[in-house]
Motif scaffolding. Structure first.
Motif, PDB file in Angstrom:
ATOM      1  N   SER A   1      -9.137 -21.267   7.726  1.00 41.75           N
ATOM      2  CA  SER A   1      -8.284 -21.245   6.753  1.00 41.75           C
ATOM      3  C   SER A   1      -7.759 -22.201   6.563  1.00 41.75           C
ATOM      4  N   THR A   2      -7.706 -22.464   5.038  1.00 45.13           N
ATOM      5  CA  THR A   2      -6.915 -23.992   4.728  1.00 45.13           C
ATOM      6  C   THR A   2      -5.508 -23.573   4.189  1.00 45.13           C
TER       7      THR A   2
ATOM      8  N   LYS B   1      -2.651 -11.433   7.570  1.00 45.90           N
ATOM      9  CA  LYS B   1      -3.256 -10.346   8.466  1.00 45.90           C
ATOM     10  C   LYS B   1      -2.282  -9.587   9.243  1.00 45.90           C
ATOM     11  N   ASP B   2      -1.035 -10.046   9.536  1.00 44.78           N
ATOM     12  CA  ASP B   2      -0.097  -9.533  10.498  1.00 44.78           C
ATOM     13  C   ASP B   2       1.059  -8.824   9.646  1.00 44.78           C
ATOM     14  N   ASP B   3       0.886  -8.749   8.156  1.00 47.88           N
ATOM     15  CA  ASP B   3       1.999  -8.264   7.416  1.00 47.88           C
ATOM     16  C   ASP B   3       1.790  -6.842   7.299  1.00 47.88           C
ATOM     17  N   PRO B   4       2.817  -5.954   7.730  1.00 53.49           N
ATOM     18  CA  PRO B   4       2.696  -4.552   7.638  1.00 53.49           C
ATOM     19  C   PRO B   4       2.563  -3.703   6.112  1.00 53.49           C
ATOM     20  N   ARG B   5       2.963  -4.687   5.079  1.00 53.86           N
ATOM     21  CA  ARG B   5       3.279  -4.190   3.715  1.00 53.86           C
ATOM     22  C   ARG B   5       1.969  -4.201   3.280  1.00 53.86           C
TER      23      ARG B   5
ATOM     24  N   CYS C   1     -11.224 -15.051  -1.274  1.00 52.84           N
ATOM     25  CA  CYS C   1     -12.056 -13.788  -0.907  1.00 52.84           C
ATOM     26  C   CYS C   1     -11.684 -13.247   0.327  1.00 52.84           C
ATOM     27  N   HIS C   2     -10.956 -14.008   1.316  1.00 57.04           N
ATOM     28  CA  HIS C   2     -10.321 -13.063   2.248  1.00 57.04           C
ATOM     29  C   HIS C   2      -9.271 -12.569   2.043  1.00 57.04           C
ATOM     30  N   VAL C   3      -8.436 -13.114   1.061  1.00 51.80           N
ATOM     31  CA  VAL C   3      -7.391 -12.456   0.530  1.00 51.80           C
ATOM     32  C   VAL C   3      -7.351 -11.165  -0.208  1.00 51.80           C
TER      33      VAL C   3
END
Length: 393
Positions: A188-189, A197-201, A271-273
């Protein structure tokens, strides 16, 4: 070997054209010339680079504050000088942009067959989206081959008098690009991709940019601000480059704890977001197709759409710009997210990932270089009654 001029000018065109361009280049039946109008400048070049594509020619028409008429004039003037030199056997245009219309008109002026990819989309209102609805209807009168994404798009063309023999239903190449992107392995740039990825929200990916929505952006932004008051929410907004859009968003949303106002993401990061998001809230035509394809509940910030297929299955919902309606739907989804995740909101109405091969096959068949293409069928028939129902908030 047939010489094909591929003409594009915006980021969305680059996204939907990328795999097609590479496929045509790899096919020994075609000599491909890529012409960029430069309608979008940095965003276009950056997106083409993701697919490893560098235009053969760049008209560089982009200028600050230019009007629709100026864009059209600059493109047609540039192509008037270039097309006789290249002398293509056909030119391809995509979708409904200013580049699409100007390039198709140029092909007509030079008696070059025009192949229209993503043909036949209709909202039924020339002012929404503006000018895209008018652009695509005008191109339909010029094109020799119409590559329609869905059966409903094909039906629109037939109702307008286009002969069925000149239409091929291909699926939308945006689905091919999306599936390629989300399955790609790349570093990722942008740090936000890894951060999410690690945000629980619960993540809401939001965007608004359409010309007809400019006056409503402050109201939409205030609605997003109210949604962001939830402790369990994080709203990510890649801001469009247009200063009208950016300024309106910044006034209402800058400095909020649960809102990320960020610069446009490159295509792979975006796209990954999308893949990470729990809800997509947007007036973007791409999001209308990409969100349902990924199985994401998608709220469309418009009162009608030229891509109604996903609204029939409930994968996408037209919410307009009404704050109360937007908030009601967002809260309903967020409060029942597990149910939405387990329900059948994923749709293949826009494509199956094979549109690129159908597009190339249809172009080859047009020149007598290959067999007829088996058309894409999504299983979502559209009648006039359904169209009207889907376009009503």
């Amino acid at each position: 070997m047939k010489k094909i001029a591929v003409i594009l000018g915006t980021r969305p065109e680059a996204i939907k054209y990328g795999l097609v361009i590479n496929g045509l280049k790899e096919d020994g039946r075609f000599d491909v010339i890529v012409i960029s109008t430069g309608q979008h400048k940095e965003m276009l070049d950056d997106t083409l680079a993701v697919f490893g594509i560098k235009p053969d020619y760049n008209l560089a028409v982009m200028q600050p504050g230019q009007t629709l008429a100026q864009v059209t004039a600059r493109i047609t003037d540039g192509l008037a000088k270039l097309l006789p030199e290249i002398a293509p056997d056909a030119l391809t245009v995509h979708g409904d942009t200013g580049t699409t219309l100007a390039a198709a008109l140029s092909g007509f002026h030079h008696q070059i067959p025009v192949i229209h990819i993503e043909a036949g989309l209709r909202s039924g209102n020339n002012n929404s989206p503006f000018p895209e609805e008018g652009n695509r209807k005008l191109v339909a009168q010029i094109a020799s081959l119409h590559l329609a994404p869905t059966p409903g798009n094909s039906a629109n063309l037939i109702r307008e008098g286009i002969q069925e023999k000149n239409i091929v239903i291909t699926g939308n190449t945006v689905v091919d690009s999306l599936l390629w992107a989300v399955n790609s392995q790349y570093p990722s740039t942008n740090k936000i991709v890894d951060d999410l990825k690690d945000d629980p929200r619960k993540i809401i990916l939001a965007s608004v940019h359409r010309r007809e929505a400019w006056a409503k952006i402050p109201d939409i932004a205030r609605t997003i601000r109210e949604i962001s008051l939830r402790d369990d929410v994080r709203v990510v907004i890649p801001m469009h480059k247009n200063p009208v859009v950016r300024n309106a968003l910044k006034v209402e949303l800058s400095g909020l704890q649960n809102v990320d106002l960020i610069e446009p993401l490159n295509y792979l990061d975006f796209c990954h977001v999308m893949k990470r998001a729990d809800i997509i809230l947007s007036d973007s035509s791409g999001a209308e197709e990409e969100g349902p394809t990924l199985g994401k509940p998608t709220l469309i910030l418009r009162s009608l759409t030229e891509r109604p297929e996903a609204t029939y299955s409930g994968s996408a919902i037209l919410v307009g710009s009404s704050g109360d309606l937007i908030i009601s739907h967002v809260n309903q989804i967020l409060d029942n997210l597990r149910s939405f995740r387990s329900s059948n909101v994923k749709t293949d109405h826009y494509g199956d990932g094979l549109a690129t091969s159908r597009v190339i096959g249809a172009i080859a068949n047009y020149f007598g270089l290959g067999p007829a293409v088996q058309p894409f069928f999504s299983g979502c028939e559209m009648s006039q009654g359904n169209d009207l129902a889907a376009n009503t908030v």
